[in-house]
Design a protein around this motif. Structure first.
Motif, PDB file in Angstrom:
ATOM      1  N   ILE A 136      13.327  -6.258  59.776  1.00  0.00           N
ATOM      2  CA  ILE A 136      14.430  -5.770  58.959  1.00  0.00           C
ATOM      3  C   ILE A 136      13.945  -5.393  57.564  1.00  0.00           C
ATOM      4  O   ILE A 136      14.345  -4.379  56.988  1.00  0.00           O
ATOM      5  N   LEU A 137      13.037  -6.190  57.003  1.00  0.00           N
ATOM      6  CA  LEU A 137      12.486  -5.894  55.682  1.00  0.00           C
ATOM      7  C   LEU A 137      11.623  -4.634  55.716  1.00  0.00           C
ATOM      8  O   LEU A 137      11.548  -3.895  54.730  1.00  0.00           O
ATOM      9  N   LEU A 138      10.970  -4.374  56.845  1.00  0.00           N
ATOM     10  CA  LEU A 138      10.191  -3.140  56.977  1.00  0.00           C
ATOM     11  C   LEU A 138      11.099  -1.920  56.938  1.00  0.00           C
ATOM     12  O   LEU A 138      10.761  -0.896  56.323  1.00  0.00           O
ATOM     13  N   TYR A 139      12.248  -2.013  57.602  1.00  0.00           N
ATOM     14  CA  TYR A 139      13.205  -0.908  57.531  1.00  0.00           C
ATOM     15  C   TYR A 139      13.635  -0.660  56.083  1.00  0.00           C
ATOM     16  O   TYR A 139      13.736   0.494  55.635  1.00  0.00           O
ATOM     17  N   ALA A 140      13.896  -1.734  55.349  1.00  0.00           N
ATOM     18  CA  ALA A 140      14.284  -1.592  53.945  1.00  0.00           C
ATOM     19  C   ALA A 140      13.143  -0.978  53.137  1.00  0.00           C
ATOM     20  O   ALA A 140      13.377  -0.167  52.233  1.00  0.00           O
ATOM     21  N   SER A 141      11.895  -1.335  53.455  1.00  0.00           N
ATOM     22  CA  SER A 141      10.739  -0.780  52.752  1.00  0.00           C
ATOM     23  C   SER A 141      10.632   0.723  52.989  1.00  0.00           C
ATOM     24  O   SER A 141      10.345   1.495  52.064  1.00  0.00           O
ATOM     25  N   VAL A 142      10.858   1.150  54.222  1.00  0.00           N
ATOM     26  CA  VAL A 142      10.820   2.579  54.542  1.00  0.00           C
ATOM     27  C   VAL A 142      11.930   3.311  53.803  1.00  0.00           C
ATOM     28  O   VAL A 142      11.714   4.379  53.222  1.00  0.00           O
ATOM     29  N   ALA A 143      13.131   2.740  53.820  1.00  0.00           N
ATOM     30  CA  ALA A 143      14.271   3.385  53.166  1.00  0.00           C
ATOM     31  C   ALA A 143      14.029   3.557  51.669  1.00  0.00           C
ATOM     32  O   ALA A 143      14.480   4.528  51.067  1.00  0.00           O
ATOM     33  N   GLN A 144      13.298   2.626  51.056  1.00  0.00           N
ATOM     34  CA  GLN A 144      13.024   2.718  49.623  1.00  0.00           C
ATOM     35  C   GLN A 144      11.876   3.678  49.319  1.00  0.00           C
ATOM     36  O   GLN A 144      11.772   4.196  48.211  1.00  0.00           O
ATOM     37  N   LEU A 145      11.000   3.923  50.284  1.00  0.00           N
ATOM     38  CA  LEU A 145       9.853   4.801  50.048  1.00  0.00           C
ATOM     39  C   LEU A 145      10.249   6.269  50.004  1.00  0.00           C
ATOM     40  O   LEU A 145       9.721   7.042  49.208  1.00  0.00           O
TER      41      LEU A 145
END
Length: 443
Positions: A359-368
């Motif tokens: 889930i945190l990886l998805y958030a990381s992608v969304a912020q990139l």
């Protein structure tokens, strides 16, 4: 006449009832999505006995849904950048709920694979679009926490699947577990009524009236004049092509995120598919083995919420690296013949640092990525991750068929977590250097 930047307005506005509604609806969608994904792990031991499957065959059976998820993520991510998040989410939701319901009517592995593939196609499309929508409506200061809170619904779905499996499978068999998908179909009209469209999408389509109606719900204290115009400021390219993901010095970070996604989803689906069966063979009762799946998903929910909160305060890359290190250690320890209490604790930690970190990886992608390619970035990262998800159950079946010692199996299972930790460490260093370069250039 004013030009109002909706990004700035959302970042500066309080997190109100409208945004909480978006969180709740997206979380509810992901509860259903998580149930659909994890229900296969609850029924796998029963299917092996009923259909006389070998472990590699059972692993391949699981992989068909994940194969569908890979294609769903690759198709619906870019598609939603063109038709809108809401339509993408609704279509995905309909696909996987109907297909899951029909899975309960199958009587052979071939039919099971077909409907699981279609269900996976829908699941893969819903996930990146729900993340993108939530990411857009959350203020930057709360973005990680809100996306993680929404995504915890995915783990709740896994907990529901495990809980129902404990009560239903011994008495009624595996088929009613799939018939439960009829209930979420009743929610679809409500979701279509309440779920908002992406503001950025409406603005890019020139639908100012629709965008203004949604904007007024976000901050009613800031009235709009007749001549006011909503805009979406972005300094980088507006192409939805996958090539855009590698521009603006994002190549290394994109690749490292893809590596982390691949390894993380490999672990999530390896553990969710095989953990109950492995523990049954280790001597645990059926209910106790299904309880491990509950513990895994409960850990995923706690890890997602805690990780989102920590990520907003210390930075997502640092938190993700730490979680993957903990994942490697906890997964390795599961195979060391631990007492029951300590075993379930390690399963809980493994869930927190694999499902939660996904889930945190998805958030990381969304912020990139910027908004115009955000769904594309999420779709491709998720699609690459789905390759790992396909490999996970299949690899688990092959390894377990070799009858290695339990300790050796889990030491092998911990390797992808160590690789993910290294990849995200490179990502964190690259992000820090990029941030420093931008600060120097603007100083």
């Amino acid at each position: 006449m004013r030009n109002i930047d909706v990004n700035e307005a959302i970042d500066g506005s309080p997190f109100g009832r409208f945004q909480w509604t978006v969180v709740a609806l997206c979380a509810l969608l992901l509860v259903v999505d998580g149930y659909d994904v994890f229900v296969a792990g609850t029924v796998l031991p029963t299917l092996i006995g009923e259909w006389g499957l070998s472990k590699p065959e059972a692993g391949a059976l699981q992989a068909w849904a994940l194969f569908g998820m890979m294609f769903g993520a690759l198709v619906f991510g870019p598609l939603a950048d063109r038709i809108g998040r809401k339509k993408g989410i609704a279509t995905s939701f309909m696909l996987f709920t109907v297909s899951t319901l029909l899975t309960g009517l199958t009587g052979s592995p071939g039919e099971f694979k077909l409907f699981r593939f279609i269900a996976g196609f829908g699941c893969g499309g819903l996930m990146p679009n729900a993340v993108a929508l939530m990411n857009e409506y959350a203020p930057r200061r709360l973005r990680g926490t809100m996306v993680a809170l929404m995504f915890s619904g995915y783990s709740v779905g896994g907990m529901v699947a495990a809980g129902l499996g404990i009560g239903m499978i011994p008495q009624y068999g595996w088929k009613p577990m799939f018939f439960m998908a009829a209930l979420p179909l009743l929610m679809l009209p409500f979701i279509l009524w309440k779920l908002p469209e992406s503001l950025g999408f409406l603005i890019r389509q020139g639908k100012q009236d629709q965008a203004k109606r949604i904007y007024r719900k976000i901050d009613s204290s800031a009235p709009l004049g007749n001549g006011d115009r909503l805009v979406f400021s972005e300094t980088e390219g507006a192409s939805a092509s996958v090539l855009e993901l590698f521009r603006h010095q994002r190549t290394l970070r994109t690749i490292m995120l893809w590596v982390a996604f691949f390894c993380c989803l490999l672990l999530v689906y390896l553990l969710s598919s095989w953990l109950p069966k492995v523990l049954q063979e280790a001597g645990y009762a059926e209910k106790a083995s299904l309880l491990s799946l509950f513990s895994l998903n409960f850990g995923g929910m706690v890890g997602a919420i805690a990780g989102g909160w920590l990520g907003d305060r210390f930075g997502l890359p640092k938190v993700v690296v730490s979680f993957f290190v903990a994942a490697a250690a906890s997964i390795a320890l599961i195979g060391f013949n631990l007492p029951a209490g300590l075993l379930f604790l390690m399963v809980f930690v493994a869930g927190a640092t694999t499902i939660g970190t996904q889930i945190l990886l998805y958030a990381s992608v969304a912020q990139l990525y910027n908004l115009s390619v955000r769904s594309t970035g999420l779709g491709w990262a998720s699609g690459v991750g789905r390759i790992g998800a396909i490999v996970g159950p299949t690899l688990g079946g092959v390894l377990l068929a070799q009858e290695f010692p339990l300790q050796q199996n889990f030491l092998i299972f911990s390797i992808p977590a160590a690789i993910s930790a290294l990849a995200m460490l490179v990502f964190a260093i690259s992000s820090a250097r990029r941030s420093s370069a931008v600060q120097l250039a603007t100083a």
